[in-house]
Design a protein around this motif. Structure first.
Motif, PDB file in Angstrom:
ATOM      1  N   PRO A  82      -2.823  22.230   9.654  1.00 11.51           N
ATOM      2  CA  PRO A  82      -2.962  21.011  10.470  1.00 11.51           C
ATOM      3  C   PRO A  82      -3.909  19.981   9.861  1.00 11.51           C
ATOM      4  O   PRO A  82      -3.926  18.841  10.299  1.00 11.51           O
ATOM      5  CB  PRO A  82      -3.521  21.523  11.793  1.00 11.51           C
ATOM      6  CG  PRO A  82      -3.226  22.982  11.818  1.00 11.51           C
ATOM      7  CD  PRO A  82      -3.208  23.422  10.393  1.00 11.51           C
ATOM      8  N   SER A  83      -4.661  20.366   8.865  1.00 10.27           N
ATOM      9  CA  SER A  83      -5.613  19.439   8.255  1.00 10.27           C
ATOM     10  C   SER A  83      -4.979  18.535   7.205  1.00 10.27           C
ATOM     11  O   SER A  83      -5.619  17.599   6.736  1.00 10.27           O
ATOM     12  CB  SER A  83      -6.767  20.220   7.613  1.00 10.27           C
ATOM     13  OG  SER A  83      -7.475  20.919   8.604  1.00 10.27           O
ATOM     14  N   GLY A  84      -3.749  18.791   6.830  1.00 12.22           N
ATOM     15  CA  GLY A  84      -3.067  17.939   5.866  1.00 12.22           C
ATOM     16  C   GLY A  84      -2.573  16.663   6.526  1.00 12.22           C
ATOM     17  O   GLY A  84      -2.697  16.469   7.745  1.00 12.22           O
ATOM     18  N   LEU A  85      -2.022  15.771   5.723  1.00  8.06           N
ATOM     19  CA  LEU A  85      -1.509  14.514   6.261  1.00  8.06           C
ATOM     20  C   LEU A  85      -0.263  14.098   5.494  1.00  8.06           C
ATOM     21  O   LEU A  85      -0.208  14.199   4.261  1.00  8.06           O
ATOM     22  CB  LEU A  85      -2.576  13.419   6.159  1.00  8.06           C
ATOM     23  CG  LEU A  85      -2.387  12.196   7.023  1.00  8.06           C
ATOM     24  CD1 LEU A  85      -2.336  12.542   8.511  1.00  8.06           C
ATOM     25  CD2 LEU A  85      -3.520  11.220   6.781  1.00  8.06           C
ATOM     26  N   CYS A  86       0.718  13.606   6.232  1.00 11.38           N
ATOM     27  CA  CYS A  86       1.975  13.152   5.644  1.00 11.38           C
ATOM     28  C   CYS A  86       1.787  11.835   4.895  1.00 11.38           C
ATOM     29  O   CYS A  86       0.861  11.076   5.167  1.00 11.38           O
ATOM     30  CB  CYS A  86       3.015  12.951   6.736  1.00 11.38           C
ATOM     31  SG  CYS A  86       3.435  14.443   7.656  1.00 11.38           S
ATOM     32  N   ALA A  87       2.703  11.547   4.002  1.00 13.10           N
ATOM     33  CA  ALA A  87       2.648  10.321   3.199  1.00 13.10           C
ATOM     34  C   ALA A  87       2.703   9.063   4.063  1.00 13.10           C
ATOM     35  O   ALA A  87       1.964   8.102   3.823  1.00 13.10           O
ATOM     36  CB  ALA A  87       3.811  10.308   2.202  1.00 13.10           C
ATOM     37  N   VAL A  90       0.863  -1.183   0.000  1.00 15.02           N
ATOM     38  CA  VAL A  90       0.000   0.000   0.000  1.00 15.02           C
ATOM     39  C   VAL A  90       0.897   1.229   0.000  1.00 15.02           C
ATOM     40  O   VAL A  90       2.026   1.187   0.488  1.00 15.02           O
ATOM     41  CB  VAL A  90      -0.972   0.033   1.208  1.00 15.02           C
ATOM     42  CG1 VAL A  90      -1.902  -1.148   1.189  1.00 15.02           C
ATOM     43  CG2 VAL A  90      -0.227   0.105   2.514  1.00 15.02           C
ATOM     44  N   SER A  91       0.405   2.305  -0.570  1.00 17.09           N
ATOM     45  CA  SER A  91       1.226   3.509  -0.650  1.00 17.09           C
ATOM     46  C   SER A  91       0.392   4.737  -0.316  1.00 17.09           C
ATOM     47  O   SER A  91      -0.836   4.683  -0.256  1.00 17.09           O
ATOM     48  CB  SER A  91       1.844   3.638  -2.042  1.00 17.09           C
ATOM     49  OG  SER A  91       0.844   3.711  -3.030  1.00 17.09           O
ATOM     50  N   GLY A  92       1.093   5.825  -0.094  1.00 15.82           N
ATOM     51  CA  GLY A  92       0.438   7.092   0.198  1.00 15.82           C
ATOM     52  C   GLY A  92       1.362   8.248  -0.139  1.00 15.82           C
ATOM     53  O   GLY A  92       2.577   8.069  -0.266  1.00 15.82           O
ATOM     54  N   SER A  93       0.781   9.409  -0.292  1.00 21.72           N
ATOM     55  CA  SER A  93       1.563  10.622  -0.536  1.00 21.72           C
ATOM     56  C   SER A  93       1.039  11.720   0.379  1.00 21.72           C
ATOM     57  O   SER A  93      -0.087  11.638   0.873  1.00 21.72           O
ATOM     58  CB  SER A  93       1.454  11.050  -2.001  1.00 21.72           C
ATOM     59  OG  SER A  93       0.100  11.284  -2.355  1.00 21.72           O
ATOM     60  N   ASN A  94       1.867  12.723   0.606  1.00 25.78           N
ATOM     61  CA  ASN A  94       1.409  13.803   1.472  1.00 25.78           C
ATOM     62  C   ASN A  94       0.316  14.600   0.763  1.00 25.78           C
ATOM     63  O   ASN A  94       0.333  14.785  -0.450  1.00 25.78           O
ATOM     64  CB  ASN A  94       2.559  14.701   1.941  1.00 25.78           C
ATOM     65  CG  ASN A  94       3.372  15.347   0.833  1.00 25.78           C
ATOM     66  OD1 ASN A  94       3.735  14.699  -0.141  1.00 25.78           O
ATOM     67  ND2 ASN A  94       3.677  16.617   0.994  1.00 25.78           N
ATOM     68  N   GLN A  95      -0.660  15.022   1.557  1.00 24.10           N
ATOM     69  CA  GLN A  95      -1.810  15.767   1.058  1.00 24.10           C
ATOM     70  C   GLN A  95      -1.980  17.003   1.935  1.00 24.10           C
ATOM     71  O   GLN A  95      -2.310  16.885   3.112  1.00 24.10           O
ATOM     72  CB  GLN A  95      -3.072  14.895   1.100  1.00 24.10           C
ATOM     73  CG  GLN A  95      -2.973  13.622   0.271  1.00 24.10           C
ATOM     74  CD  GLN A  95      -2.828  13.904  -1.216  1.00 24.10           C
ATOM     75  OE1 GLN A  95      -3.601  14.658  -1.798  1.00 24.10           O
ATOM     76  NE2 GLN A  95      -1.837  13.285  -1.841  1.00 24.10           N
ATOM     77  N   GLU A  96      -1.684  18.170   1.378  1.00 23.18           N
ATOM     78  CA  GLU A  96      -1.726  19.414   2.151  1.00 23.18           C
ATOM     79  C   GLU A  96      -3.090  20.088   2.064  1.00 23.18           C
ATOM     80  O   GLU A  96      -3.934  19.733   1.239  1.00 23.18           O
ATOM     81  CB  GLU A  96      -0.636  20.371   1.661  1.00 23.18           C
ATOM     82  CG  GLU A  96       0.741  19.840   1.922  1.00 23.18           C
ATOM     83  CD  GLU A  96       1.848  20.780   1.479  1.00 23.18           C
ATOM     84  OE1 GLU A  96       2.997  20.511   1.822  1.00 23.18           O
ATOM     85  OE2 GLU A  96       1.581  21.788   0.780  1.00 23.18           O
TER      86      GLU A  96
END
Length: 160
Positions: free
Chosen positions: A69-74, A58-64
């Protein structure tokens, strides 16, 4: 008074090509995921890929977000996805790749403190270490055999 000495041991590879084949593939997934980052504010794109013990990646990327504070790191995007969709599956390895749109990232870039805490939660939950490989855009790749090398004195449920 007692003095406590903490040591961190990392392995450092000169290039991705020196990594074991399965980790090379995992890092390529992290790089692909990094390209999907939404980072209009920091201009800092991060991708993460996790190998689960059932063979799934599974993968993820940062979403700003304009409300920072509402963003999330990868790393947390990937780890929370794994936890939500594969709750009983152990996390074996994590690969992270980061790049800046403002300057070259040529040295290994580790997970931030919040991501280290999230990784710690899963490492404690599964009672098994998670290998963490991290790099910049190109160049050296650092590997920690466990999150404990990156976050000594973890805060976990035993403190509650």
């Amino acid at each position: 008074m007692k003095e406590i000495k903490i040591e961190t041991v990392l392995q450092v590879y000169d290039t991705v090509d020196e990594l074991p084949r399965d980790v090379q593939d995992l890092m390529l997934k992290a790089v692909e995921s990094r390209r999907n980052a939404y980072a209009p504010y920091s201009k800092f794109n991060v991708g993460a890929a996790l190998l689960l013990d059932n063979g799934v990646i599974v993968s993820g990327s940062n979403q700003e977000n304009a409300s920072y504070p509402s963003g999330l790191c990868a790393e947390r995007t990937a780890i929370y996805y794994a936890g939500a969709n594969y709750p009983e599956t152990a996390l074996l390895k994590m690969a992270i790749s980061a790049t800046s749109q403002n300057k070259p990232t040529l040295s290994p870039i580790p997970p931030c403190g919040a991501c280290r805490q999230a990784i710690a939660e899963y490492e404690v939950k599964q009672n098994k270490p998670i290998e963490i490989y991290f790099m910049g855009e190109t160049g050296k790749v650092a590997m920690s055999k466990s999150l404990e090398n990156l976050l000594p004195f973890i805060f976990d449920k035993s403190a509650l």
